[in-house]
Motif scaffolding. Structure first.
Motif, PDB file in Angstrom:
ATOM      1  N   LYS A 192       6.076  -2.921   1.245  1.00 20.89           N
ATOM      2  CA  LYS A 192       4.934  -2.324   0.536  1.00 20.89           C
ATOM      3  C   LYS A 192       3.722  -2.062   1.426  1.00 20.89           C
ATOM      4  N   GLY A 214      11.998   7.264  -5.179  1.00 20.11           N
ATOM      5  CA  GLY A 214      11.175   6.057  -5.142  1.00 20.11           C
ATOM      6  C   GLY A 214      10.322   5.898  -3.899  1.00 20.11           C
ATOM      7  N   ASP A 272       7.596   6.927  -3.291  1.00 19.13           N
ATOM      8  CA  ASP A 272       6.185   6.711  -3.640  1.00 19.13           C
ATOM      9  C   ASP A 272       5.852   5.246  -3.877  1.00 19.13           C
ATOM     10  N   GLN A 273       6.845   4.359  -3.834  1.00 15.86           N
ATOM     11  CA  GLN A 273       6.580   2.920  -3.890  1.00 15.86           C
ATOM     12  C   GLN A 273       5.861   2.445  -2.632  1.00 15.86           C
ATOM     13  N   LEU A 315      12.086   0.305   0.828  1.00 15.20           N
ATOM     14  CA  LEU A 315      11.102   0.387  -0.252  1.00 15.20           C
ATOM     15  C   LEU A 315      10.482  -0.965  -0.587  1.00 15.20           C
ATOM     16  N   GLU A 316      11.027  -2.039  -0.034  1.00 12.44           N
ATOM     17  CA  GLU A 316      10.462  -3.382  -0.221  1.00 12.44           C
ATOM     18  C   GLU A 316       9.272  -3.635   0.705  1.00 12.44           C
ATOM     19  N   CYS A 369       3.084   2.964  -1.219  1.00 14.50           N
ATOM     20  CA  CYS A 369       1.767   3.546  -1.509  1.00 14.50           C
ATOM     21  C   CYS A 369       0.770   3.453  -0.351  1.00 14.50           C
TER      22      CYS A 369
END
Length: 149
Positions: free
Chosen positions: A68, A86, A88-89, A65-66, A91
């Motif tokens: 991006k 999470g 949806d982080q 999730l880091e 994007c």
């Protein structure tokens, strides 16, 4: 008869591996494919494609999730039972490859991934209700639920 079966098996093997080799052509061809999360985390801002195939992962690695800027995330052939809320982080995510895991559902937050063009959930235990929910929320996203050779 036996030779026909052998020919069929060889044909299927070539067809499956040939498709995988060409998986990221076209608009994604320019991106480096990372196959190690450890290496990807050293270059967080540059990572667009992360393939964590055949790693026997039972849990989603939250460090993902880091990343991006990630456009393609692939967990093909693991043992994942859930995807975190999470997700949806990420994007910028356009493709999510989850084929051959042990997923029975996806988090509702998946519908916040408005750039998602394709999600492959074939060979999981996804309910028709979940698939329909995603189709309604992301009408421009191709949802693959079965693979036909």
């Amino acid at each position: 008869m036996r030779s026909n079966v052998l020919i069929l098996v060889v044909f299927l093997f070539i067809a499956m591996h040939g498709c995988q080799a060409q998986r990221y052509s076209g608009e994604y061809a320019e991106y480096k494919v990372y196959k190690s999360l450890k290496k990807a985390l050293k270059n967080k801002s540059q990572v667009k494609v992360l393939q964590l195939h055949n790693k026997e992962l039972k849990e989603f690695p939250m460090d993902v999730l880091e990343l991006k800027g990630l456009k393609i995330l692939s967990f093909y052939n693991n043992e994942l039972t859930e995807i975190p809320d999470g997700i949806d982080q990420l994007c910028n995510l356009e493709r999510l490859e989850l084929m051959k895991n042990e997923l029975s559902s996806l988090p509702k937050s998946i519908v916040n991934l408005k750039r998602l063009k394709r999600i492959n959930i074939a060979y999981n235990g996804m309910s028709e209700q979940d698939v329909e929910f995603i189709k309604q929320a992301l009408p421009n996203c191709t949802i693959i639920t079965t693979i036909i050779l």
